[in-house]
Design an enzyme around this catalytic site. Structure first.
Site, PDB file in Angstrom:
ATOM      1  N   ASN A 204       0.678  -1.426  -0.035  1.00  0.00           N
ATOM      2  CA  ASN A 204       0.094   0.035   0.055  1.00  0.00           C
ATOM      3  C   ASN A 204       0.680   1.452   0.083  1.00  0.00           C
ATOM      4  OD1 ASN A 204      -1.998  -1.805   0.221  1.00  0.00           O
ATOM      5  ND2 ASN A 204      -2.599  -1.176   2.203  1.00  0.00           N
TER       6      ASN A 204
ATOM      7  N   HIS B 226     -19.757  35.677 -29.016  1.00  0.00           N
ATOM      8  CA  HIS B 226     -20.810  34.888 -29.543  1.00  0.00           C
ATOM      9  C   HIS B 226     -20.496  34.536 -30.997  1.00  0.00           C
ATOM     10  CE1 HIS B 226     -23.335  36.764 -26.077  1.00  0.00           C
ATOM     11  NE2 HIS B 226     -22.314  37.777 -26.579  1.00  0.00           N
TER      12      HIS B 226
ATOM     13  N   SER C  76      -9.577  13.208 -47.662  1.00  0.00           N
ATOM     14  CA  SER C  76     -10.910  12.260 -47.433  1.00  0.00           C
ATOM     15  C   SER C  76     -10.823  11.408 -48.690  1.00  0.00           C
ATOM     16  CB  SER C  76     -12.012  13.255 -47.826  1.00  0.00           C
ATOM     17  OG  SER C  76     -13.112  12.665 -48.767  1.00  0.00           O
TER      18      SER C  76
ATOM     19  N   LYS D 133     -10.455  17.887 -49.761  1.00  0.00           N
ATOM     20  CA  LYS D 133     -10.458  18.055 -48.298  1.00  0.00           C
ATOM     21  C   LYS D 133      -8.813  18.443 -47.740  1.00  0.00           C
ATOM     22  CE  LYS D 133     -13.617  17.545 -45.789  1.00  0.00           C
ATOM     23  NZ  LYS D 133     -14.291  18.648 -45.137  1.00  0.00           N
TER      24      LYS D 133
ATOM     25  N   ASN E  89      -8.260  18.403 -43.906  1.00  0.00           N
ATOM     26  CA  ASN E  89      -8.636  18.444 -42.672  1.00  0.00           C
ATOM     27  C   ASN E  89      -7.650  18.562 -41.427  1.00  0.00           C
ATOM     28  OD1 ASN E  89     -11.291  18.048 -44.125  1.00  0.00           O
ATOM     29  ND2 ASN E  89     -11.010  15.725 -44.006  1.00  0.00           N
TER      30      ASN E  89
ATOM     31  N   GLU F 124      -8.482  18.190 -34.206  1.00  0.00           N
ATOM     32  CA  GLU F 124      -9.638  17.620 -33.711  1.00  0.00           C
ATOM     33  C   GLU F 124      -9.536  16.483 -32.607  1.00  0.00           C
ATOM     34  OE1 GLU F 124     -12.607  18.446 -37.564  1.00  0.00           O
ATOM     35  OE2 GLU F 124     -11.318  16.679 -37.477  1.00  0.00           O
TER      36      GLU F 124
ATOM     37  N   TYR G 162      -6.958   1.831   2.950  1.00  0.00           N
ATOM     38  CA  TYR G 162      -6.718   1.298   1.426  1.00  0.00           C
ATOM     39  C   TYR G 162      -7.967   0.298   0.983  1.00  0.00           C
ATOM     40  CZ  TYR G 162      -5.202  -1.536  -2.509  1.00  0.00           C
ATOM     41  OH  TYR G 162      -5.014  -2.005  -3.703  1.00  0.00           O
TER      42      TYR G 162
ATOM     43  N   GLN H 186      -6.836   0.890  -7.153  1.00  0.00           N
ATOM     44  CA  GLN H 186      -5.940   0.230  -8.197  1.00  0.00           C
ATOM     45  C   GLN H 186      -6.336   1.003  -9.447  1.00  0.00           C
ATOM     46  OE1 GLN H 186      -4.812  -3.798  -8.341  1.00  0.00           O
ATOM     47  NE2 GLN H 186      -6.035  -3.832 -10.203  1.00  0.00           N
TER      48      GLN H 186
ATOM     49  N   LYS I 288      -4.949   4.165 -11.627  1.00  0.00           N
ATOM     50  CA  LYS I 288      -3.773   3.918 -12.504  1.00  0.00           C
ATOM     51  C   LYS I 288      -3.972   4.384 -13.730  1.00  0.00           C
ATOM     52  CE  LYS I 288      -1.438   0.657  -9.454  1.00  0.00           C
ATOM     53  NZ  LYS I 288      -1.024  -0.649  -9.670  1.00  0.00           N
TER      54      LYS I 288
HETATM   55  N1  ARG Z   1      -2.037  -3.117  -7.436  1.00  0.00           N
HETATM   56  C1  ARG Z   1      -2.389  -2.848  -6.141  1.00  0.00           C
HETATM   57  C2  ARG Z   1      -2.978  -1.095  -6.117  1.00  0.00           C
HETATM   58  O1  ARG Z   1      -2.560  -0.451  -7.302  1.00  0.00           O
HETATM   59  C3  ARG Z   1      -1.285  -2.712  -5.280  1.00  0.00           C
HETATM   60  C4  ARG Z   1      -1.481  -2.699  -3.954  1.00  0.00           C
HETATM   61  C5  ARG Z   1      -2.091  -3.974  -3.330  1.00  0.00           C
HETATM   62  N2  ARG Z   1      -2.462  -3.879  -2.090  1.00  0.00           N
HETATM   63  C6  ARG Z   1      -3.177  -4.756  -1.532  1.00  0.00           C
HETATM   64  N3  ARG Z   1      -3.272  -4.705  -0.130  1.00  0.00           N
HETATM   65  N4  ARG Z   1      -3.853  -5.532  -2.059  1.00  0.00           N
HETATM   66  O2  ARG Z   1      -3.634  -0.687  -5.431  1.00  0.00           O
END
Ligand code: ARG
Length: 429
Positions: free
Chosen positions: A111, A157, A279, A285, A287, A292, A319, A324, A327
């Site tokens: 953690n 506007h 296109s 075209k 573009n 975009e 935790y 997770q 990420k």
């Molecule tokens: N992959 C987990 C996360 O990103 C890592 C930590 C895992 N900890 C646990 N107590 N299972 O949170």
């Protein structure tokens, strides 16, 4: 590889394993170098409180170096069965170093490991983004200086409002990005505190050398409360994403303008052939797909921030595996911002204002507000009275567009861009 938490005689259901690990084993490749760095710091901390001997520390540091090389060359990979990079690191150390390697997890939890690695990742990427953003900001300013006095309509506007200039527009993009860079710094300073040593969120009975690891990892502060360390997961990432969103806001404003101003109806800028797509059916075209996609990706970054907030906002303290899931939006947004800065820079280098074409589009009525202001000034009459007279007098009012730009002398207006101030801001960031 064996799980760190494996219990004798029982194995996790493979469906649950695949579901919980999901793509985390791939995403953790982004964290591996930071986790190795943090593991080195943790090992040094353990040596300083006598858990590891000098000799053991040396071995661990050297094995971690070897792991980094093997991982970089693709010889060590994180597998689904490993779950994460933390497990790979620990198993790698205990594989060859046996007892010594097994000591590495003393006083830490995955953690605080993941927290630390993510924080190092964010700090590093804030620096990278700042460097790129500074380069793009500089190019906006150079473009503004080069085309400072090219008249160009200003809109409110989406209707012509008052005369502006290419310099005025590009200084606006510049100043926006410069503000974003200051905000990157503010976020960097806010998240610059070390969570390593908080263990699973509740500390440990060892007097860990948190000062040493803080110095080793070049954090400005120690994040003190071990539970708050855990509770800040997601909170800090959402701050980071706010900084990234601000950059995308600035870039997408430029993208939006460019898309509109390069349409046939406007035709204000010439765009290099290498920056446009075509296109399959319409041969004419040209573009601006790059702009975009940048505009579209802005939504991904802003919604990733919401996603991160949503994932963590209703959790109780401590935790949770839900965390997770933060990420992916974090890494995705970082990649988008870095790429988008490059893309914006390419367009910036590949466009030129079409002064004559812009001039044709400047409506005569665009000078109405200036006329009213001139009348109020000259006749010393209230602006509201002059405003009413402007309609009658506009036909005879024929300012030269360049002179008109120069006449806008209020600070930050087209005739008083204060380029010197911008240059000094650029130098200071
Ligand atoms: N992959 C987990 C996360 O990103 C890592 C930590 C895992 N900890 C646990 N107590 N299972 O949170």
């Amino acid at each position: 590889m064996s799980k760190l938490w494996a219990k004798k005689g029982s194995k996790i259901n493979t469906i649950i394993e695949a579901y919980t690990v999901n793509e985390d084993y791939l995403l953790d490749n982004q964290l591996m170098p930071y986790d190795i760095q943090a593991t080195k710091a943790h090992a040094k901390g353990l040596e300083s409180i006598g858990i590891l001997t000098k000799e053991e520390l040396k071995k661990i540091i050297s094995r971690l170096g070897a792991l980094e090389k093997l991982w970089k060359s693709g010889k060590v990979k994180i597998k689904v069965t490993d779950e994460d990079c933390h497990t790979v690191i620990e198993n790698f150390l205990s594989g060859k170093l046996r007892t010594t390697g097994k000591k590495i997890h003393t006083g830490r939890s995955r953690n605080d490991q993941v927290l630390t690695a993510i924080r190092l990742y964010m700090k590093d990427n804030l620096k990278k983004i700042k460097k790129e953003a500074k380069k793009v900001a500089k190019h906006f300013l150079e473009f503004a200086i080069e085309h400072q006095n090219v008249p160009m309509p200003g809109y409110t506007h989406t209707q012509q409002a008052m005369l502006s200039s290419v310099g005025h527009y590009f200084c606006a993009y510049f100043e926006s990005l410069i503000d974003d860079i200051s905000f990157l710094d503010a976020v960097h300073s806010q998240i610059d505190s070390n969570p390593l040593g908080s263990a699973a969120g509740y500390g440990t009975s060892l007097l860990l050398d948190r000062e040493l690891t803080t110095k080793e990892l070049k954090f400005k502060n120690i994040q003190i409360n071990s539970l708050y360390c855990q509770n800040s997961r997601g909170k800090f990432e959402s701050l980071y994403l706010e900084a990234l969103s601000q950059i995308m806001f600035s870039l997408s404003r430029f993208a939006n303008d460019l898309i509109l101003f390069t349409s046939q109806e406007f035709d204000f800028f010439k765009v290099k052939n290498t920056l446009v797509t075509g296109s399959s059916i319409m041969p004419q075209k040209r573009n601006l797909d790059g702009m975009e996609i940048l505009r579209g990706k802005t939504h991904i970054v802003t919604s990733n921030q919401s996603l991160i907030k949503d994932i963590c906002k209703n959790l109780i303290s401590g935790y949770h595996r839900d965390l997770q899931l933060i990420k992916k939006p974090l890494f995705e947004s970082t990649e988008i911002v870095l790429q988008s800065l490059d893309i914006a820079d390419l367009y910036l280098k590949g466009i030129k204002p079409k002064e004559k074409s812009i001039a044709k589009k400047i409506s005569h009525e665009i000078y109405m507000a200036d006329l009213a202001t001139d009348l109020a000034k000259q006749k010393k009459i209230p602006f509201r009275t002059a405003y009413k007279q402007a309609h009658k007098k506009i036909a005879k009012y024929k300012p030269d567009p360049k002179e008109n730009i120069k006449s806008k002398i209020s600070l930050g207006a087209p005739g008083n861009l204060d380029i010197h101030y911008y240059k000094s801001r650029l130098r200071k960031i």
